[in-house]
Design a protein around this motif. Sequence first.
Motif, short mmCIF file in Angstrom:
data_model
loop_
_atom_site.label_atom_id
_atom_site.label_comp_id
_atom_site.label_asym_id
_atom_site.label_seq_id
_atom_site.Cartn_x
_atom_site.Cartn_y
_atom_site.Cartn_z
N ARG A 204 0.89 -1.06 0.08
CA ARG A 204 0.35 0.23 0.20
C ARG A 204 1.30 1.65 -0.35
N LYS B 154 0.39 5.09 0.62
CA LYS B 154 -1.15 6.24 0.29
C LYS B 154 -2.40 5.79 0.38
N VAL C 171 -3.16 2.89 -1.33
CA VAL C 171 -4.01 2.44 -2.54
C VAL C 171 -2.78 1.03 -2.29
N ALA D 139 -4.10 -1.48 -8.01
CA ALA D 139 -5.13 -0.40 -8.53
C ALA D 139 -4.96 -0.51 -9.84
N SER D 140 -5.80 0.28 -11.11
CA SER D 140 -5.94 0.95 -12.03
C SER D 140 -4.08 1.32 -12.41
N GLU D 141 -4.68 1.24 -13.49
CA GLU D 141 -3.54 2.55 -14.27
C GLU D 141 -3.65 3.90 -14.07
N ARG D 142 -4.89 4.69 -13.89
CA ARG D 142 -5.57 5.14 -13.90
C ARG D 142 -4.75 5.71 -12.38
N THR D 143 -4.87 5.27 -11.65
CA THR D 143 -5.01 4.98 -10.31
C THR D 143 -3.56 5.39 -9.87
N LYS D 144 -2.83 4.68 -10.02
CA LYS D 144 -1.15 4.61 -10.00
C LYS D 144 -1.06 5.79 -10.89
N GLU E 116 -2.38 8.58 -10.76
CA GLU E 116 -2.31 9.83 -10.06
C GLU E 116 -2.12 9.80 -8.62
N LEU E 117 -1.36 8.56 -8.40
CA LEU E 117 -0.23 8.44 -7.59
C LEU E 117 0.62 8.69 -7.51
#
Lengths: 273, 270
Positions: free
Chosen positions: B68, B70, B72, B77-82, B84-85
């Motif tokens: 994990r 932060k 996530v 996690a999806s590519e989009r979430t990654k 953003e991270l």
Amino acid sequence: MAVAATSRLNLLARLGGAAEECLAYLGGLAQLSSRALWLVFVSPLKRRRSFDRAAGQAMSVGVGAIPIVSLITFFIGLIMALQGAYELRRLGAMQLVPALVAVAVTRELGPLITAIVVIGRSGSAFAAEIGTMRVTEELDALEAMALDPMAFLVAPKFVAMAVMVPCLAVWSDLMGVLGGCAFGVTAGGFTTLGYFTSTRNALTASDVVTGIVKSFVFGLIITAVGCQEGFSTGAGAQEVGRSTTSAVVRSILMVILVDVVFTIFFYITGGLS
Amino acid sequence: MDAAVVGTPIISARDLRVRYGEREILHGLRFDILHGETVVILGGSGSGKSTLLRTMVGLEKSHSGELRVKGVDMGKASERTKAELRLKMGLSFQGGALLGSLSVGENIALPLLEHSGLAPSTVEVMVRIKLEQVGLSGFEDFSPSALSGGMKKRAAFARALAMDPEILFFDEPSAGLDPIMAAGIDNLILNLKKAYTVTMVIVTHELASAFLVADRIMVVDKGDIIADGPPDLLRQSDHPRVRQFLDRVPDSESGDDEVDHLRMYTEGVR
């Protein structure tokens, strides 16, 4: 007998393996192309900057190729006229030279020669660029900066090639006709105006459109193969050389195969009209 | 960053396993990295420390277990979430990995121009500030290929700092540099520590710099964490591999190790 049967089975297995690999490769190309084309329309990156990148690519793949494409297709036109005249002169049909050159160049040689020059200049460059970026971790760096390499690198290349390869093909049609004209005027007994009038009369719009449609597809294929080879580069400088070579060889093969399919299709349907 | 979160984990791994093909590189790691901490991951070449770093940034997928960052879950996690991270992370690569097609200034401006709504003139000022921070003022228009190894690393630092990240990752910041340059890089990290309240994860095999900059050192060996603690505690460790590493004792079965490394490189190729 048993040995023969086993070796036949082995051959079959190898053929099957090769076919499977082939299909997987084509599937990979289709996946890469569809994703890149999707990203052209819904890019996560700034639209204005993506457009600038595409324009930059268009300059190098399109405008940069004009001199060499001009030179080569001019001579191809000249060669076609010479070869045609060699045969037609014996039949006393020299007046058919412009038509021969015009049809051969616009329907086939213009787009094909353009595609091959573009493969040599740009397809190989795409593979080398992306391959080097893989080796130097630049692709990882892009991802780490939340810049999707597909959107950042590949999508602009697709846009540039889809626009510029057809443009180059039309330009090469013109240069090919000029090459034929150079022969017609100096050795074929034509006037410049007469040569161009005969060319115009011999051509239909569908001849040119066929060439444009083909070269559009060629552009997509060259980009897809170049980028795919680039991404599949392993570790080390040697690998970059390997992927560049295979980008060129595979692009040429695929362009010719697609050309055959197109030509058969247009032959059966009587061309685009 | 609010003070409330200092002391809570920003990165946490539970039984984290990573594989290249059939070969397992990380064997079930468990650790926490706290907000605002400077953690050095120490290990020899082929120990799996770079893989660990790449997994934390999401460049490598974990095979099983949980990681994990932060909050996530990187494995799911999806590519989009990654993506953003990653806007909140900065990563400086071993070789710099500056884009060769852009100038040094453009490299640093790139994430700012793509991800922030800042005007180009503002970005230009920010690039100048970041370059000044790493001691490279005036090199905006240079091509990365015109820089020396140490300068490339510092430019890569500047790019990693560009988005004012919450977590900074450094891969071998001082490897391959002369002692003066390496000391300069260490100073830079210490300055960053003072100037920002960022979490820093530094992968290195340089003992001196590890002990200088770290709040905590994790020693990774053959895909396992064999020691984890503050530098002073680590110095007194009696774990044989840690001692061997700290006292710079060569492997007795170095032949085996070499084969191991070769195998790792050949099998690790994607």
